[in-house]
Design a protein around this motif. Sequence first.
Motif, PDB file in Angstrom:
ATOM      1  N   LEU A 111      64.424  46.311  67.129  1.00 11.45           N
ATOM      2  CA  LEU A 111      63.928  47.717  67.596  1.00 11.45           C
ATOM      3  C   LEU A 111      62.042  47.235  67.376  1.00 11.45           C
ATOM      4  CD1 LEU A 111      65.432  50.121  65.711  1.00 11.45           C
ATOM      5  CD2 LEU A 111      65.816  50.230  67.969  1.00 11.45           C
ATOM      6  N   GLY A 112      61.573  48.307  68.587  1.00 16.56           N
ATOM      7  CA  GLY A 112      60.182  48.104  68.728  1.00 16.56           C
ATOM      8  C   GLY A 112      59.337  46.685  69.387  1.00 16.56           C
ATOM      9  N   GLU A 113      60.217  45.968  69.315  1.00 14.56           N
ATOM     10  CA  GLU A 113      59.388  44.238  69.846  1.00 14.56           C
ATOM     11  C   GLU A 113      59.787  44.383  71.412  1.00 14.56           C
ATOM     12  OE1 GLU A 113      60.673  41.042  68.211  1.00 14.56           O
ATOM     13  OE2 GLU A 113      60.348  41.883  66.327  1.00 14.56           O
ATOM     14  N   THR A 114      59.206  43.792  72.570  1.00 11.56           N
ATOM     15  CA  THR A 114      58.962  44.118  73.627  1.00 11.56           C
ATOM     16  C   THR A 114      60.110  42.656  74.289  1.00 11.56           C
ATOM     17  OG1 THR A 114      56.633  44.921  74.052  1.00 11.56           O
ATOM     18  CG2 THR A 114      57.943  43.918  76.186  1.00 11.56           C
ATOM     19  N   VAL A 115      61.202  43.235  75.082  1.00 12.21           N
ATOM     20  CA  VAL A 115      62.130  41.572  76.238  1.00 12.21           C
ATOM     21  C   VAL A 115      61.663  41.826  77.403  1.00 12.21           C
ATOM     22  CG1 VAL A 115      63.568  42.052  74.077  1.00 12.21           C
ATOM     23  CG2 VAL A 115      63.823  43.247  75.866  1.00 12.21           C
ATOM     24  N   ARG A 116      61.568  41.305  78.161  1.00 15.36           N
ATOM     25  CA  ARG A 116      61.739  41.059  79.492  1.00 15.36           C
ATOM     26  C   ARG A 116      63.065  41.008  80.223  1.00 15.36           C
ATOM     27  NH1 ARG A 116      57.502  36.871  80.913  1.00 15.36           N
ATOM     28  NH2 ARG A 116      56.488  38.000  79.522  1.00 15.36           N
ATOM     29  N   TRP A 117      63.078  41.824  81.298  1.00  9.93           N
ATOM     30  CA  TRP A 117      64.276  41.337  82.233  1.00  9.93           C
ATOM     31  C   TRP A 117      63.362  41.422  83.513  1.00  9.93           C
ATOM     32  CZ3 TRP A 117      65.986  44.739  85.955  1.00  9.93           C
ATOM     33  CH2 TRP A 117      66.800  44.285  86.562  1.00  9.93           C
ATOM     34  N   ARG A 118      63.934  40.203  84.171  1.00  3.62           N
ATOM     35  CA  ARG A 118      62.643  39.873  85.373  1.00  3.62           C
ATOM     36  C   ARG A 118      61.853  40.352  85.525  1.00  3.62           C
ATOM     37  NH1 ARG A 118      66.148  37.227  89.211  1.00  3.62           N
ATOM     38  NH2 ARG A 118      67.866  37.284  88.927  1.00  3.62           N
ATOM     39  N   GLU A 119      61.196  41.240  86.391  1.00  2.00           N
ATOM     40  CA  GLU A 119      59.770  41.980  86.540  1.00  2.00           C
ATOM     41  C   GLU A 119      59.870  43.344  85.335  1.00  2.00           C
ATOM     42  OE1 GLU A 119      61.581  43.863  90.113  1.00  2.00           O
ATOM     43  OE2 GLU A 119      61.817  42.004  88.997  1.00  2.00           O
ATOM     44  N   TYR A 120      60.306  43.603  84.163  1.00  2.53           N
ATOM     45  CA  TYR A 120      60.019  44.388  83.601  1.00  2.53           C
ATOM     46  C   TYR A 120      59.950  44.759  81.671  1.00  2.53           C
ATOM     47  CZ  TYR A 120      61.646  47.391  87.244  1.00  2.53           C
ATOM     48  OH  TYR A 120      62.070  47.841  88.663  1.00  2.53           O
ATOM     49  N   ASP A 121      59.010  45.083  81.031  1.00  3.18           N
ATOM     50  CA  ASP A 121      59.256  45.158  79.854  1.00  3.18           C
ATOM     51  C   ASP A 121      60.065  46.352  78.939  1.00  3.18           C
ATOM     52  OD1 ASP A 121      55.706  44.091  80.060  1.00  3.18           O
ATOM     53  OD2 ASP A 121      57.616  43.056  79.830  1.00  3.18           O
ATOM     54  N   ILE A 122      60.437  45.800  78.090  1.00  8.46           N
ATOM     55  CA  ILE A 122      61.673  46.976  78.134  1.00  8.46           C
ATOM     56  C   ILE A 122      61.349  46.818  76.619  1.00  8.46           C
ATOM     57  CG2 ILE A 122      64.199  47.895  77.420  1.00  8.46           C
ATOM     58  CD1 ILE A 122      64.480  46.077  80.499  1.00  8.46           C
ATOM     59  N   VAL A 123      60.801  47.994  75.511  1.00  9.17           N
ATOM     60  CA  VAL A 123      61.062  48.208  74.295  1.00  9.17           C
ATOM     61  C   VAL A 123      62.311  49.252  73.873  1.00  9.17           C
ATOM     62  CG1 VAL A 123      59.485  48.412  72.620  1.00  9.17           C
ATOM     63  CG2 VAL A 123      58.652  47.339  74.479  1.00  9.17           C
ATOM     64  N   THR A 124      62.752  48.653  72.781  1.00  8.84           N
ATOM     65  CA  THR A 124      63.991  49.801  72.179  1.00  8.84           C
ATOM     66  C   THR A 124      63.035  50.395  71.083  1.00  8.84           C
ATOM     67  OG1 THR A 124      65.111  48.151  70.779  1.00  8.84           O
ATOM     68  CG2 THR A 124      66.122  48.613  72.791  1.00  8.84           C
ATOM     69  N   HIS A 125      63.578  51.489  70.968  1.00  9.07           N
ATOM     70  CA  HIS A 125      62.952  52.749  69.495  1.00  9.07           C
ATOM     71  C   HIS A 125      63.697  53.268  68.752  1.00  9.07           C
ATOM     72  CE1 HIS A 125      58.503  51.647  71.022  1.00  9.07           C
ATOM     73  NE2 HIS A 125      59.449  51.858  71.902  1.00  9.07           N
ATOM     74  N   GLU A 126      63.760  53.815  67.755  1.00  9.71           N
ATOM     75  CA  GLU A 126      65.011  54.359  66.983  1.00  9.71           C
ATOM     76  C   GLU A 126      64.851  55.682  66.945  1.00  9.71           C
ATOM     77  OE1 GLU A 126      66.691  53.330  63.166  1.00  9.71           O
ATOM     78  OE2 GLU A 126      64.507  53.722  63.109  1.00  9.71           O
ATOM     79  N   LEU A 127      65.416  56.741  67.428  1.00 15.51           N
ATOM     80  CA  LEU A 127      65.450  57.889  67.826  1.00 15.51           C
ATOM     81  C   LEU A 127      65.741  58.725  66.413  1.00 15.51           C
ATOM     82  CD1 LEU A 127      66.443  59.217  71.210  1.00 15.51           C
ATOM     83  CD2 LEU A 127      64.294  58.391  70.363  1.00 15.51           C
TER      84      LEU A 127
END
Length: 165
Positions: A111-127
Motif C-alpha cells: 500500500l502507498g508504493e508505486t508499482v509499474r506496469w508497462r507505461e503506467y504507475d499504479i499506487v494502491t491505497h487503503e480506504l
Amino acid sequence: MLLSDSGGALFIDYGYDMSTGWPAGTDRAARRPWLASLPALKRDFGVTSVEVVLGTHYHDDHIAGLNLLRDVEGTEVWLPENVALIMADPMRTDLPCQWFEPIPADRVLPLGETVRWREYDIVTHELLATRSTPPRSNSRWTACACSRRGTSRPRKGGWACSGRS
C-alpha cells in the motif's frame, strides 16, 4: 481497464461478466464468471492479451473471474497487501460477499508504493470503512490511482478506480 501501447491490458477487478445477461439460477454455481466480453475487447479496442488483473477487494462481484483469467489467458493476479491473505484463504474469514475459491496473488502490492506496469504507475491505497460497510471489514478495501508514466495526468478519459461496491 488500462490499455498499454503494446496492446496488453491490465484489468481492475474482474467479477461476473454480465455482457450476455444474468445467469439462470440462484445457487452459487450459477454465478460463475464468464469470458464473453473478451472477444469484443480484443476486436474493438486492440487488446492483444490480458497481462494483469488487479483485484481491489474480496467481494465476489469484483473478483470471481480472477482465477479464470489466470487459467485461460495466462493473466497475472496482483492483489494489494490488505486483501491478499483474505483472498488466498477465504474460508479462514467470515466476511460478506466473499468469493469461495482461493485466489493466490502472483504479486502482492504494498500500500502507498508505486508499482509499474508497462507505461503506467499504479499506487494502491487503503480506504476507510463507511457507514454502509460492516466494521469487521475495515481496512479491507483498496483504491488505486493510475497515471501514464512520464505525465501527471491519467490516461485518456482519466480515471481512478475504487474497490468499493
